[in-house]
Design an enzyme around this catalytic site. Sequence first.
Site, PDB file in Angstrom:
ATOM      1  N   GLY A 150     -63.603  -7.893  38.564  1.00  0.00           N
ATOM      2  CA  GLY A 150     -63.659  -6.508  38.101  1.00  0.00           C
ATOM      3  C   GLY A 150     -64.825  -6.283  37.159  1.00  0.00           C
ATOM      4  O   GLY A 150     -65.783  -7.053  37.152  1.00  0.00           O
ATOM      5  N   LEU A 177     -66.895  -3.938  37.479  1.00  0.00           N
ATOM      6  CA  LEU A 177     -67.882  -3.951  38.560  1.00  0.00           C
ATOM      7  C   LEU A 177     -69.184  -3.269  38.148  1.00  0.00           C
ATOM      8  O   LEU A 177     -69.190  -2.308  37.383  1.00  0.00           O
ATOM      9  CB  LEU A 177     -67.307  -3.239  39.794  1.00  0.00           C
ATOM     10  N   ARG A 218     -70.854  -9.430  31.725  1.00  0.00           N
ATOM     11  CA  ARG A 218     -70.955  -9.802  30.306  1.00  0.00           C
ATOM     12  C   ARG A 218     -72.131  -9.109  29.608  1.00  0.00           C
ATOM     13  O   ARG A 218     -72.192  -9.135  28.377  1.00  0.00           O
ATOM     14  CB  ARG A 218     -71.054 -11.318  30.158  1.00  0.00           C
ATOM     15  N   HIS A 249     -72.049  -6.256  42.099  1.00  0.00           N
ATOM     16  CA  HIS A 249     -70.842  -6.355  42.934  1.00  0.00           C
ATOM     17  C   HIS A 249     -70.918  -5.388  44.114  1.00  0.00           C
ATOM     18  O   HIS A 249     -70.486  -5.698  45.216  1.00  0.00           O
ATOM     19  CB  HIS A 249     -69.597  -6.002  42.118  1.00  0.00           C
TER      20      HIS A 249
END
Length: 305
Positions: free
Chosen positions: A40, A42, A196, A46
């Site tokens: 997730g 995203l 991150r 992704h």
Amino acid sequence: MASVTDPSAPLLLTTVAELRGAADRVRAEGLTVGLVPTMGALHEGHLSLMRAAARRSDRVFTTIFVNPTQFGPNEDLEKYPRQLPRDLELCARAGAHAVFAPSRSEMYPEGESTRVTVSGLTDHLCGAGRPGHFQGVATVVTKLFAAAGPCVAVFGKKDYQQLKVIERLARDLLLPVQVIAAPIVRADDGLALSSRNAYLSGAERNQALALSRGLSLAGRRYASGERSVAALRALVLEQLEAASVRVEYATIADPETLEPLNDSELLAGPTLLALAGFVGNTRLIDNLVLGRDPDPLATLPEGAK
Ligand code: PAF
């Protein structure tokens, strides 16, 4: 149960039985399943995996599960960004037909005690600094492959070692899964996209650019004939240190076995240059296969590299 046909409203699946049933129904219609495992939070990286899956399969299943077993005791499991409603919208926009978002107990039922270990490949790079991480990744990905059944599964090259571990486990465990590698997606300034990155302050984001800048410099030096491991590593380390990135590793390694090369060696063909470091408290990774991948800063004007 609804069928997996409408990418504008992906089917939300929360149990393994639902995932298995939906994927079985797709295959029963003679269609193929594309799987995109994620945790997730995203981002465009992704979405590019989902688009790659859509090009190679008929129905795209994205999975969203923050996998506890791949986080170490002092890592960011609790603060890892969780934003399911927003992620579901992004999945719809990227053309996913179904989203599997299980609970922790669905993936790790009470009393479970099985782990998947891929040896050798996990000894180096991130495996050295994050004990147990790849066992957690290999375990959850094996579970996802078992639940989804025969499929094409897409993973990003940003997590290069993870990609190699997953290719190996699919092959070693004879799983009916074709693993596809998708290119790293970068922001306009070259920073590799990562969930991150959301932790970085403005100043830290600038510091983080040293990773892609170091890779780019090394790639250009390689292209002009430099083959010394020591010289290429020194170039990158200089960039990272100048930006006060706390280096975990800057390793030149075999792109298949991930065995590191010594500083005294010369590169004899395409070779992995992999970086991990901390900017503030945020751990970032990036990589380039020298002699194979494009310049990570290819889209920047020459003077801005
Ligand atoms: O790359 C990730 O997001 C995760 O490591 C993965 C492959 C989804 C396993 O949890």
